[in-house]
Write a protein that holds these residues in place. Structure first.
Motif, PDB file in Angstrom:
ATOM      1  N   UNK A  72       2.063   5.061  -7.491  1.00  0.00           N
ATOM      2  CA  UNK A  72       0.711   4.739  -7.946  1.00  0.00           C
ATOM      3  C   UNK A  72       0.269   3.356  -7.461  1.00  0.00           C
ATOM      4  N   UNK A  73      -1.009   3.292  -7.062  1.00  0.00           N
ATOM      5  CA  UNK A  73      -1.631   2.007  -6.753  1.00  0.00           C
ATOM      6  C   UNK A  73      -1.119   1.348  -5.464  1.00  0.00           C
ATOM      7  N   UNK A 119       4.640  -5.865  -2.306  1.00  0.00           N
ATOM      8  CA  UNK A 119       4.910  -6.852  -3.352  1.00  0.00           C
ATOM      9  C   UNK A 119       5.754  -6.253  -4.479  1.00  0.00           C
ATOM     10  N   UNK A 120       5.856  -4.906  -4.494  1.00  0.00           N
ATOM     11  CA  UNK A 120       6.647  -4.206  -5.508  1.00  0.00           C
ATOM     12  C   UNK A 120       7.974  -3.730  -4.933  1.00  0.00           C
ATOM     13  N   UNK A 121       7.978  -3.427  -3.647  1.00  0.00           N
ATOM     14  CA  UNK A 121       9.180  -2.879  -3.019  1.00  0.00           C
ATOM     15  C   UNK A 121       9.237  -1.371  -3.189  1.00  0.00           C
ATOM     16  N   UNK A 152       6.893   4.348   7.325  1.00  0.00           N
ATOM     17  CA  UNK A 152       6.591   3.628   6.084  1.00  0.00           C
ATOM     18  C   UNK A 152       5.569   2.533   6.384  1.00  0.00           C
ATOM     19  N   UNK A 153       4.503   2.514   5.604  1.00  0.00           N
ATOM     20  CA  UNK A 153       3.542   1.415   5.674  1.00  0.00           C
ATOM     21  C   UNK A 153       3.920   0.416   4.578  1.00  0.00           C
ATOM     22  N   UNK A 154       4.325  -0.789   4.987  1.00  0.00           N
ATOM     23  CA  UNK A 154       4.617  -1.854   4.026  1.00  0.00           C
ATOM     24  C   UNK A 154       3.297  -2.554   3.726  1.00  0.00           C
ATOM     25  N   UNK A 180      -0.567  -9.997   0.041  1.00  0.00           N
ATOM     26  CA  UNK A 180       0.002 -10.478  -1.229  1.00  0.00           C
ATOM     27  C   UNK A 180       1.464 -10.881  -1.066  1.00  0.00           C
ATOM     28  N   UNK A 181       2.163 -10.198  -0.157  1.00  0.00           N
ATOM     29  CA  UNK A 181       3.600 -10.437   0.015  1.00  0.00           C
ATOM     30  C   UNK A 181       4.005  -9.981   1.421  1.00  0.00           C
TER      31      UNK A 181
END
Ligand code: GTP
Ligand code: MG
Length: 148
Positions: free
Chosen positions: A11-12, A82-84, A105-107, A112-113
Motif C-alpha cells: 500500500x502507498x 523509505x520503507x524497504x 523492482x522500482x525503488x 525521500x530516501x
C-alpha cells in the motif's frame, strides 16, 4: 494484442502514480486515494501496445491480485524505498520467481530516501521518483527487454 504488465507493491508505494505518469490516460478505481480494484492504462512503444494494470496494495483487496495478474507477461514491483521491501512484496517476488515471470523492482520515493535498497535476490532495481516521472520509462524498457 500487445503485452500485459502488472504493477505490484505494498500500500502507498506509488503504483497508481507510476501508471498515471507512464500512460497518457489512466482509468483508476480508487476511494479516498486508495486503489480498491485496479488501475489501467496503456502506452505504445516501438509500435507495440503495452497494457499496464496496477493492483491495490491494501491487504483487504488482496483477492484482486490473482484476478488482475492472470495472463501477465511481466511485472513491476513498486517499493517505497523509505520503507524497504515488505513481507507482502517478498511474497509476490517469490511467486514471480517460481513462475519464471520477468520482473523489475522500482525503488520509488528516491526524493525521500536515496539509500540502496536491500534486496537479497538477483533482480534489476531501478531508482524512481514516480511523482516527478524519474526513472519510470527507463524501468519499463528494462522490463520489456527481459520479455521475449
Ligand atoms: N515523495 C514521493 N511521494 C510519492 C512518490 N510516488 C508516489 N508518492 C505519493 O505516495 C502516495 C501514494 O501514492 P499512490 O500512487 O496512490 O500509491 P499506491 O501504491 O497506488 O497506493 P495503493 O493503491 O493504496 O496501494 C501519494 O500521496 C503519492 O503522491 C514519490 O516518488 N515520492
Ligand atoms: Mg493505487
Amino acid at each position: 494484442m500487445g503485452k500485459k504488465i502488472v504493477i505490484f507493491g505494498d500500500y502507498d508505494s506509488g503504483k497508481t502514480t507510476t501508471l498515471e505518469r507512464l500512460c497518457e490516460k489512466a482509468v483508476k478505481v480508487e476511494y479516498n486515494g486508495v486503489t480498491v480494484a485496479l488501475d489501467y492504462g496503456n502506452i505504445t512503444l516501438n509500435g507495440e501496445k503495452i497494457h499496464l494494470f496496477a493492483t491495490p496494495g491494501h491487504e483487504r483487496f488482496r483477492f484482486m491480485l490473482e484476478i488482475i495478474a492472470s495472463g501477465l507477461d511481466g511485472a513491476i514491483i513498486v517499493v517505497d524505498n523509505s520503507r524497504g521491501v515488505t513481507a507482502a512484496e517478498e511474497r509476490i517476488m517469490d511467486l514471480l520467481d517460481e513462475s519464471k515471470i520477468p520482473y523489475v523492482v522500482f525503488a520509488n520515493k528516491q526524493d525521500l530516501d536515496d539509500s540502496t535498497l536491500e534486496i537479497g535476490r538477483e533482480v534489476d532495481v531501478i531508482p524512481t521518483i514516480a511523482t516527478e516521472d524519474v526513472g519510470l520509462l527507463k524501468g519499463l524498457k528494462r522490463l520489456l527487454g527481459k520479455i521475449s
